[in-house]
Enzyme design. Structure first.
Site, PDB file in Angstrom:
ATOM      1  CB  VAL A  50      -0.893   0.090   1.131  1.00 10.08           C
ATOM      2  CG1 VAL A  50      -1.699   1.531   1.258  1.00 10.08           C
ATOM      3  CG2 VAL A  50      -1.836  -1.317   1.028  1.00 10.08           C
ATOM      4  CB  CYS A  51       3.911   2.067   2.068  1.00  9.49           C
ATOM      5  SG  CYS A  51       3.277   1.877   3.468  1.00  9.49           S
ATOM      6  CB  THR A  52       4.864   0.494  -3.026  1.00  7.19           C
ATOM      7  OG1 THR A  52       5.834  -0.102  -2.025  1.00  7.19           O
ATOM      8  CG2 THR A  52       5.592   0.640  -4.415  1.00  7.19           C
ATOM      9  CG  LEU A  55       6.013   6.781  -0.059  1.00 10.39           C
ATOM     10  CD1 LEU A  55       6.459   8.158   0.212  1.00 10.39           C
ATOM     11  CD2 LEU A  55       4.777   6.647   0.776  1.00 10.39           C
TER      12      LEU A  55
END
Ligand code: BEZ
Length: 224
Positions: A50-52, A55
């Protein structure tokens, strides 16, 4: 694990200052804010799915933030070298070139100060016994005042365009002394603030649509 409570940051609080290591060098946060707006946002962990996506989305939208005099800065408890390697993946997956700084908050001092840690109990920790950073967003204005706070669960990616929409609302509100209704987008009609009389509003904005004496719309030039 510390039992101490973090400082109570609320809308209107002064953003606490800190020094940090980032992917683009060391910063003093208040110097970084300078005379502009800042979006400070945390993610739980580098090299996670999810973070990828998040960002990457913020990186792609960065030119729109820049147009509005807004700087982005990310944060997690990973190291600068981990962030650096992960940025290569973010760029590849999202076809972008991430250039904004990401803070390496290894000792979680900034996360703690900004209340970016998940609940503090013995079952919610990483392999070192420390709580994860959550998906927090702070919008900070040029006076270093906190204007928005969001906390999202790890399982739910944020909406980068929503963060930009709030920036537009806050900047239009500050400039014209108006408020913005549900689902407002840059360019839509705005609401005349209750403290402004209809006579004053007509002088300031021209045409006013009165739906109720307390619900009055007008238009202002759209941003950017
Ligand atoms: C993710 O980015 O996918 C993620 C990170 C930490 C916990 C859960 C999900």
């Amino acid at each position: 694990m510390s039992q101490q409570d973090p400082p109570r940051l609320r809308l209107g609080s002064k953003a606490p200052n800190f020094q940090a290591e980032t992917t683009v060098g060391n910063i003093d946060f208040h110097d970084f804010i300078g005379n502009g707006w800042v979006v400070l946002f945390s993610h739980p962990e580098d090299f996670t799915p999810v973070c990828t996506t998040e960002l990457g989305a913020f990186s792609k939208l960065e030119p729109e933030f820049t147009k509005r005099n807004v700087k982005l800065i990310g944060l997690s408890a990973n190291t600068i070298s981990s962030h650096g390697k992960w940025i290569e993946d973010i760029n590849e997956v999202n076809q972008t070139k991430l250039t904004f700084p990401i803070i390496g908050d290894k000792d979680r001092k900034i996360s703690f100060m900004y209340d970016m840690l998940d609940r503090q109990d013995l079952s919610n920790v990483d392999e070192k016994g420390i709580a994860f950073t959550i998906r927090s967003v702070y919008i900070i204005d040029p006076n270093k005042t906190i204007r928005l706070i969001l906390s999202y669960p790890a399982s739910t990616g944020r909406n980068s365009k929503e963060v930009l929409r709030v920036i537009d609302s806050l900047q239009v509100g500050d400039k014209y002394g108006v408020t913005t209704p549900i689902d407002w987008q840059n360019g839509d009609d705005v609401i005349v603030a209750p403290k402004t009389t209809t006579e004053q509003a007509k002088q300031k904005f021209g045409e006013i649509q009165i739906v109720k004496p307390y619900l009055r719309f007008t238009s202002v030039p759209s941003k950017a």
